[in-house]
Design an enzyme around this catalytic site. Structure first.
Site, PDB file in Angstrom:
ATOM      1  N   TYR A  70       0.831  -1.205   0.000  1.00  0.00           N
ATOM      2  CA  TYR A  70       0.000   0.000   0.000  1.00  0.00           C
ATOM      3  C   TYR A  70       0.863   1.250   0.000  1.00  0.00           C
ATOM      4  O   TYR A  70       2.076   1.195   0.221  1.00  0.00           O
ATOM      5  CB  TYR A  70      -0.968   0.005   1.188  1.00  0.00           C
ATOM      6  CG  TYR A  70      -0.357   0.390   2.525  1.00  0.00           C
ATOM      7  CD1 TYR A  70       0.512  -0.478   3.192  1.00  0.00           C
ATOM      8  CD2 TYR A  70      -0.635   1.615   3.117  1.00  0.00           C
ATOM      9  CE1 TYR A  70       1.069  -0.128   4.416  1.00  0.00           C
ATOM     10  CE2 TYR A  70      -0.083   1.972   4.345  1.00  0.00           C
ATOM     11  CZ  TYR A  70       0.761   1.094   4.982  1.00  0.00           C
ATOM     12  OH  TYR A  70       1.309   1.440   6.189  1.00  0.00           O
ATOM     13  N   ARG A 104       8.456   4.296  -4.353  1.00  0.00           N
ATOM     14  CA  ARG A 104       8.492   3.285  -3.285  1.00  0.00           C
ATOM     15  C   ARG A 104       7.506   2.147  -3.573  1.00  0.00           C
ATOM     16  O   ARG A 104       7.788   0.985  -3.301  1.00  0.00           O
ATOM     17  CB  ARG A 104       8.198   3.937  -1.927  1.00  0.00           C
ATOM     18  CG  ARG A 104       8.414   2.976  -0.769  1.00  0.00           C
ATOM     19  CD  ARG A 104       8.287   3.665   0.569  1.00  0.00           C
ATOM     20  NE  ARG A 104       6.966   4.206   0.772  1.00  0.00           N
ATOM     21  CZ  ARG A 104       6.637   5.034   1.768  1.00  0.00           C
ATOM     22  NH1 ARG A 104       7.538   5.399   2.656  1.00  0.00           N
ATOM     23  NH2 ARG A 104       5.409   5.487   1.890  1.00  0.00           N
ATOM     24  N   ARG A 123      -7.378 -21.039  -1.586  1.00  0.00           N
ATOM     25  CA  ARG A 123      -6.372 -20.500  -0.671  1.00  0.00           C
ATOM     26  C   ARG A 123      -5.081 -21.303  -0.781  1.00  0.00           C
ATOM     27  O   ARG A 123      -4.852 -22.226   0.000  1.00  0.00           O
ATOM     28  CB  ARG A 123      -6.907 -20.516   0.762  1.00  0.00           C
ATOM     29  CG  ARG A 123      -5.966 -19.921   1.783  1.00  0.00           C
ATOM     30  CD  ARG A 123      -6.590 -19.832   3.163  1.00  0.00           C
ATOM     31  NE  ARG A 123      -5.617 -19.410   4.147  1.00  0.00           N
ATOM     32  CZ  ARG A 123      -4.803 -20.219   4.804  1.00  0.00           C
ATOM     33  NH1 ARG A 123      -4.843 -21.521   4.609  1.00  0.00           N
ATOM     34  NH2 ARG A 123      -3.945 -19.730   5.693  1.00  0.00           N
ATOM     35  N   LYS A 177       6.537  -1.842   1.990  1.00  0.00           N
ATOM     36  CA  LYS A 177       5.316  -1.250   2.558  1.00  0.00           C
ATOM     37  C   LYS A 177       4.151  -2.229   2.398  1.00  0.00           C
ATOM     38  O   LYS A 177       3.237  -2.049   1.590  1.00  0.00           O
ATOM     39  CB  LYS A 177       5.013   0.116   1.936  1.00  0.00           C
ATOM     40  CG  LYS A 177       4.102   0.965   2.840  1.00  0.00           C
ATOM     41  CD  LYS A 177       4.155   2.416   2.475  1.00  0.00           C
ATOM     42  CE  LYS A 177       3.138   3.258   3.226  1.00  0.00           C
ATOM     43  NZ  LYS A 177       3.252   3.248   4.683  1.00  0.00           N
ATOM     44  N   GLU A 189      11.193   2.725  14.582  1.00  0.00           N
ATOM     45  CA  GLU A 189      10.371   3.809  14.025  1.00  0.00           C
ATOM     46  C   GLU A 189       9.026   3.807  14.731  1.00  0.00           C
ATOM     47  O   GLU A 189       8.793   3.007  15.631  1.00  0.00           O
ATOM     48  CB  GLU A 189      10.192   3.628  12.515  1.00  0.00           C
ATOM     49  CG  GLU A 189       9.527   2.317  12.137  1.00  0.00           C
ATOM     50  CD  GLU A 189       9.507   2.054  10.632  1.00  0.00           C
ATOM     51  OE1 GLU A 189       9.439   3.002   9.843  1.00  0.00           O
ATOM     52  OE2 GLU A 189       9.534   0.866  10.264  1.00  0.00           O
ATOM     53  N   LEU A 229      10.795   1.260   7.405  1.00  0.00           N
ATOM     54  CA  LEU A 229      10.280   1.701   6.110  1.00  0.00           C
ATOM     55  C   LEU A 229      11.054   2.957   5.690  1.00  0.00           C
ATOM     56  O   LEU A 229      11.222   3.864   6.509  1.00  0.00           O
ATOM     57  CB  LEU A 229       8.793   2.042   6.236  1.00  0.00           C
ATOM     58  CG  LEU A 229       8.144   2.426   4.910  1.00  0.00           C
ATOM     59  CD1 LEU A 229       7.826   1.164   4.106  1.00  0.00           C
ATOM     60  CD2 LEU A 229       6.882   3.231   5.125  1.00  0.00           C
TER      61      LEU A 229
END
Ligand code: PDD
Length: 288
Positions: free
Chosen positions: A33, A52, A101, A151, A183, A208
């Site tokens: 995302y 990114r 799955r 991310k 972070e 990140l």
């Protein structure tokens, strides 16, 4: 009027914005995302977010269903359709919905298309009261995986960290590993030492690579502020003059206490204020 989201090629009202229960984003958090801020109807530092995005999807061997140029067009169209002035555009791309799955990637012959979803939210980042007052942070152990540079939508550790912060009345959780701050739950962490050195952890798999962090480091260097990219401890943060966080959703935001103990004089510091000002100037000047 109901807000509009983008789902796989269509602009639909939020109540109709749906993906399959077989979506690998839902089943495995197999997705990436990005969050880009919007100021005065324009996207902030979006080239950095899209770069990114490209890197993150590459790291998990996921091909984007659209070019970056087209993704930016969709982001802009969504801002327009929602009359968004100030806020954020969220975008997520997953490895799509297969028939069942299976952990391994869908086979090429199954022709599973990645899912691409975007939506907007309103937020007055510039006038947020916490920009003036600063926030308190709590510390929690960093229990995440070893590829935090990606991310990924696998955010359970951050959900738990930020819930602990919310329950404690704090604005963010700083995650600690081997005695050092990695972070924030959804932000990069900074301190300003007693001799005015701005310190933030170096990029690597442990954090990140924040887009706002990158811009702030560059802007600070251009203004001859001293920057050190290295890990720091909570003790060092508590002995610092100032502390702050950066992210697309807050820009630059002062941290005035950690685990209930004051940082500096317990007020947002002048270097934090200055960097916020400089960042907002940069954001407006480069918005698209
Ligand atoms: N979070 N570190 C983490 C773990 C983050 O989730 C984020 C952003 C950042 C700051 O990155 P940037 O400056 O590029 O926004 C650092 C977004 C805003 C979120 O999850 O909502």
């Amino acid at each position: 009027m109901e807000k509009i989201a983008y789902v796989n090629g269509s602009y639909v009202p939020h109540s109709e914005a749906k993906v399959s229960v077989f979506d690998r984003g839902f089943l495995f958090a197999d997705g990436i995302y990005e969050v880009a801020a919007v100021l005065e109807g324009k996207l902030i530092d979006n080239a950095s977010h899209l770069a990114r995005l490209k890197r993150s999807v590459g790291e998990i061997q996921l091909a984007l269903p659209e070019t970056l140029e087209r993704i930016e067009e969709i982001q802009k169209e969504l801002v327009k359709r929602n009359d968004l002035v100030n806020g954020m555009v969220y975008l997520e791309v997953t490895r799509g919905a297969d028939k069942g799955r299976d952990f391994a990637f869908p086979k090429a012959e199954a022709n599973v298309k990645p899912t691409l979803v975007m939506f907007t939210s309103e937020k007055d980042i510039i006038n947020a009261p916490s920009a003036k007052t600063g926030i308190n942070v709590i510390t929690v152990p960093d229990i995440r995986w070893e590829r935090r540079d990606i991310k990924s939508v696998a955010l359970l550790a951050q959900v738990l960290a930020k819930q602990a912060a919310a329950a404690a009345g704090a604005g963010e959780a700083w995650m600690i590993e081997d005695g050092k701050v990695t972070e924030g739950g959804s932000s990069s962490s900074f301190i300003v030492t007693q001799d005015d050195v701005v310190v933030t952890r170096q990029n690597g798999n442990e954090i990140l690579p924040g887009c706002t962090r990158k811009a702030v480091v560059k802007l600070a260097e251009e203004r001859q502020l001293r920057i050190e990219e290295r890990a720091f401890t909570v003790e060092e943060a508590l002995a610092a003059k100032e502390a702050f966080i950066t992210s697309a959703s807050v820009f630059v935001q002062g941290v005035v206490a950690i685990d209930g103990k004051k940082v500096g004089n317990g007020k947002v510091g002048p270097i934090t204020d200055r960097l916020r000002e400089i960042y907002v100037e940069f954001a407006k000047a480069t918005a698209v």
